[in-house]
Every structure is written in C-alpha cells, then in structure tokens.
Write a protein that holds these residues in place. Structure first.
Motif, mmCIF file in Angstrom:
data_model
loop_
_atom_site.group_PDB
_atom_site.id
_atom_site.type_symbol
_atom_site.label_atom_id
_atom_site.label_comp_id
_atom_site.label_asym_id
_atom_site.label_seq_id
_atom_site.Cartn_x
_atom_site.Cartn_y
_atom_site.Cartn_z
ATOM 1 N N LEU A 129 -13.385 24.686 28.273
ATOM 2 C CA LEU A 129 -12.555 25.631 27.515
ATOM 3 C C LEU A 129 -12.910 27.069 27.865
ATOM 4 C CD1 LEU A 129 -12.433 23.945 23.996
ATOM 5 C CD2 LEU A 129 -10.482 24.401 25.486
ATOM 6 N N ARG A 130 -14.197 27.348 27.963
ATOM 7 C CA ARG A 130 -14.628 28.715 28.308
ATOM 8 C C ARG A 130 -14.219 29.087 29.734
ATOM 9 N NH1 ARG A 130 -17.612 30.450 24.032
ATOM 10 N NH2 ARG A 130 -18.786 28.891 22.882
ATOM 11 N N GLU A 131 -14.290 28.124 30.668
ATOM 12 C CA GLU A 131 -13.851 28.386 32.051
ATOM 13 C C GLU A 131 -12.364 28.724 32.090
ATOM 14 O OE1 GLU A 131 -14.773 25.022 34.479
ATOM 15 O OE2 GLU A 131 -16.928 25.437 34.474
ATOM 16 N N GLN A 132 -11.555 27.930 31.377
ATOM 17 C CA GLN A 132 -10.123 28.193 31.359
ATOM 18 C C GLN A 132 -9.814 29.527 30.675
ATOM 19 O OE1 GLN A 132 -7.433 26.669 32.806
ATOM 20 N NE2 GLN A 132 -9.041 25.559 33.884
ATOM 21 N N ALA A 133 -10.562 29.847 29.631
ATOM 22 C CA ALA A 133 -10.353 31.116 28.933
ATOM 23 C C ALA A 133 -10.624 32.294 29.868
ATOM 24 C CB ALA A 133 -11.248 31.195 27.700
ATOM 25 N N GLU A 137 -5.167 35.358 30.260
ATOM 26 C CA GLU A 137 -5.017 36.670 29.635
ATOM 27 C C GLU A 137 -4.836 36.480 28.138
ATOM 28 O OE1 GLU A 137 -1.902 38.807 31.569
ATOM 29 O OE2 GLU A 137 -2.873 38.670 33.518
ATOM 30 N N GLU A 138 -4.943 37.573 27.391
ATOM 31 C CA GLU A 138 -4.744 37.532 25.942
ATOM 32 C C GLU A 138 -3.301 37.178 25.644
ATOM 33 O OE1 GLU A 138 -6.919 37.658 23.538
ATOM 34 O OE2 GLU A 138 -8.560 38.030 24.877
ATOM 35 N N PRO A 139 -2.972 36.527 24.593
ATOM 36 C CA PRO A 139 -3.756 36.029 23.474
ATOM 37 C C PRO A 139 -4.348 34.630 23.732
ATOM 38 C CG PRO A 139 -1.458 35.649 23.002
ATOM 39 C CD PRO A 139 -1.528 36.357 24.341
ATOM 40 N N LEU A 140 -3.961 33.991 24.845
ATOM 41 C CA LEU A 140 -4.451 32.643 25.106
ATOM 42 C C LEU A 140 -5.961 32.613 25.274
ATOM 43 C CD1 LEU A 140 -3.794 29.686 25.579
ATOM 44 C CD2 LEU A 140 -3.348 30.224 27.979
ATOM 45 N N ARG A 141 -6.511 33.667 25.883
ATOM 46 C CA ARG A 141 -7.961 33.722 26.091
ATOM 47 C C ARG A 141 -8.706 33.636 24.761
ATOM 48 N NH1 ARG A 141 -9.433 38.652 29.092
ATOM 49 N NH2 ARG A 141 -9.035 37.373 30.892
ATOM 50 N N SER A 142 -8.320 34.446 23.780
ATOM 51 C CA SER A 142 -9.032 34.449 22.493
ATOM 52 C C SER A 142 -8.828 33.123 21.754
ATOM 53 C CB SER A 142 -8.580 35.624 21.628
ATOM 54 O OG SER A 142 -7.194 35.569 21.404
ATOM 55 N N GLN A 143 -7.665 32.506 21.915
ATOM 56 C CA GLN A 143 -7.426 31.216 21.260
ATOM 57 C C GLN A 143 -8.302 30.119 21.867
ATOM 58 O OE1 GLN A 143 -3.208 30.873 21.824
ATOM 59 N NE2 GLN A 143 -2.728 32.046 19.975
ATOM 60 N N LEU A 144 -8.436 30.114 23.195
ATOM 61 C CA LEU A 144 -9.295 29.127 23.841
ATOM 62 C C LEU A 144 -10.765 29.343 23.479
ATOM 63 C CD1 LEU A 144 -7.676 28.857 27.378
ATOM 64 C CD2 LEU A 144 -7.699 27.118 25.598
ATOM 65 N N LEU A 145 -11.183 30.598 23.405
ATOM 66 C CA LEU A 145 -12.561 30.880 23.027
ATOM 67 C C LEU A 145 -12.829 30.468 21.575
ATOM 68 C CD1 LEU A 145 -13.150 34.309 24.796
ATOM 69 C CD2 LEU A 145 -14.124 32.075 25.408
ATOM 70 N N LEU A 147 -11.340 28.046 20.011
ATOM 71 C CA LEU A 147 -11.409 26.586 20.033
ATOM 72 C C LEU A 147 -12.759 26.118 20.577
ATOM 73 C CD1 LEU A 147 -9.829 24.012 19.459
ATOM 74 C CD2 LEU A 147 -8.901 24.148 21.774
ATOM 75 N N ALA A 148 -13.262 26.794 21.603
ATOM 76 C CA ALA A 148 -14.574 26.449 22.148
ATOM 77 C C ALA A 148 -15.663 26.678 21.107
ATOM 78 C CB ALA A 148 -14.854 27.275 23.404
ATOM 79 N N ASP A 149 -15.558 27.781 20.372
ATOM 80 C CA ASP A 149 -16.533 28.059 19.313
ATOM 81 C C ASP A 149 -16.471 26.987 18.226
ATOM 82 O OD1 ASP A 149 -17.384 30.303 20.626
ATOM 83 O OD2 ASP A 149 -16.141 31.688 19.454
ATOM 84 N N LYS A 150 -15.284 26.505 17.922
ATOM 85 C CA LYS A 150 -15.123 25.458 16.912
ATOM 86 C C LYS A 150 -15.842 24.177 17.348
ATOM 87 C CE LYS A 150 -11.633 22.702 14.555
ATOM 88 N NZ LYS A 150 -10.212 22.428 14.414
ATOM 89 N N TYR A 151 -15.649 23.783 18.616
ATOM 90 C CA TYR A 151 -16.323 22.601 19.132
ATOM 91 C C TYR A 151 -17.827 22.813 19.210
ATOM 92 C CZ TYR A 151 -12.448 19.606 20.538
ATOM 93 O OH TYR A 151 -11.363 18.774 20.563
#
Length: 155
Positions: A129-133, A137-145, A147-151
C-alpha cells in the motif's frame, strides 16, 4: 499430404523472417531506451520499471503499464512524452495510448479463497500500500496511506 523437408540451419539463419525479427527486436530496444531516457528527463525515474513501449506506429506511441496508478502518472506527463518521442522516434508520434496490464509476477499469485480466514501477512500488505501510495498523486495517495496505517495499527 506430403511433409516438407526440414530446413537446414543455414537456411533458417539467412531467412528474411529471422532478419525481420532481429530488426524489430533492435527497434524495440531503442524504443525502450528512449522511454527510459524520457522518463528520467521528466523526473519520473521511479516509473521506468513499470512501463514498456509495446509499439510506435504512426501516429501512436503504445505503452504497457503495470497498474492504473502508473497509467495515470504517465497520462499527466503525456504532452512531454509525446514531444520527446516526436524529436527522437522515427515515425511521427502525436498521441499516447496506455494499456494497463499487471505484471505476470503479480498475476500468478493465487487469489485468496472466500471460505478461508485471511492470513496475517499484514506487513506485506502495508508495504505494498505504501509503495502504491508513493506512485500516486493526491487524494489517492493520502487515502492509501490511511489504509496502510489502519492495517499497520490493527491488533
């Protein structure tokens, strides 16, 4: 129907089809090098392993990318890539065609079965998830990060 006699090695090596294949292979390698040079010039060096030029046939430059996120990043640099290829490629390039095809390595991993309990390989998921983030670009980057923090924070 009678079978044709097998060709001798000299006949195969001197054939026109083999020469055409060798010429195409050489041209393909030049396109790949041009793509690497172009992405490095555009400060998109991290995208090089995820992109492959499939063909340059006037007026299209056809690129295979490994994910939609990579395709979106290439699409944002489309004008600069076309300009680069117009000045460096033999056929005239006026448009960019992107084909998203995940790498074979990613597609060969078996999908988890619905009846099974998910494995606790969350550190691998978080890393992906962090690699893809990092590639988005934003806003997808912050959403993926997020989600990674949640996991990463789950027990």
């Amino acid at each position: 129907m009678p079978r044709k006699r097998p060709k001798q090695l000299d006949q195969l090596l001197g054939s026109q089809r083999l020469q055409q294949f060798a010429d195409f292979t050489e041209q393909h390698q030049r396109w790949q090098q041009q793509m690497r040079d172009c992405l490095q010039e555009q400060s998109l060096r991290e995208l090089v392993p995820h992109c492959e030029v499939i063909a340059v046939s006037a007026p299209s430059l056809i690129i295979r990318v490994s994910s939609a996120a990579i395709g979106q990043r290439i699409k944002t640099a489309q004008g600069r890539i076309i300009t680069y290829f117009q000045s460096h490629a033999t056929p005239a390039v006026t448009q960019l065609e992107i084909r998203v095809r995940p790498s074979r390595q990613a597609s060969t991993t078996p999908a988890p079965q619905a009846a099974e309990k998910p494995t606790r390989n969350e550190s691998e998921t978080v890393r992906k998830l962090r690699e893809q983030a990092a590639l988005c670009e934003e806003p997808l980057r912050s959403q993926l990060l997020a989600l990674a923090d949640k996991y990463d924070g789950s027990p």
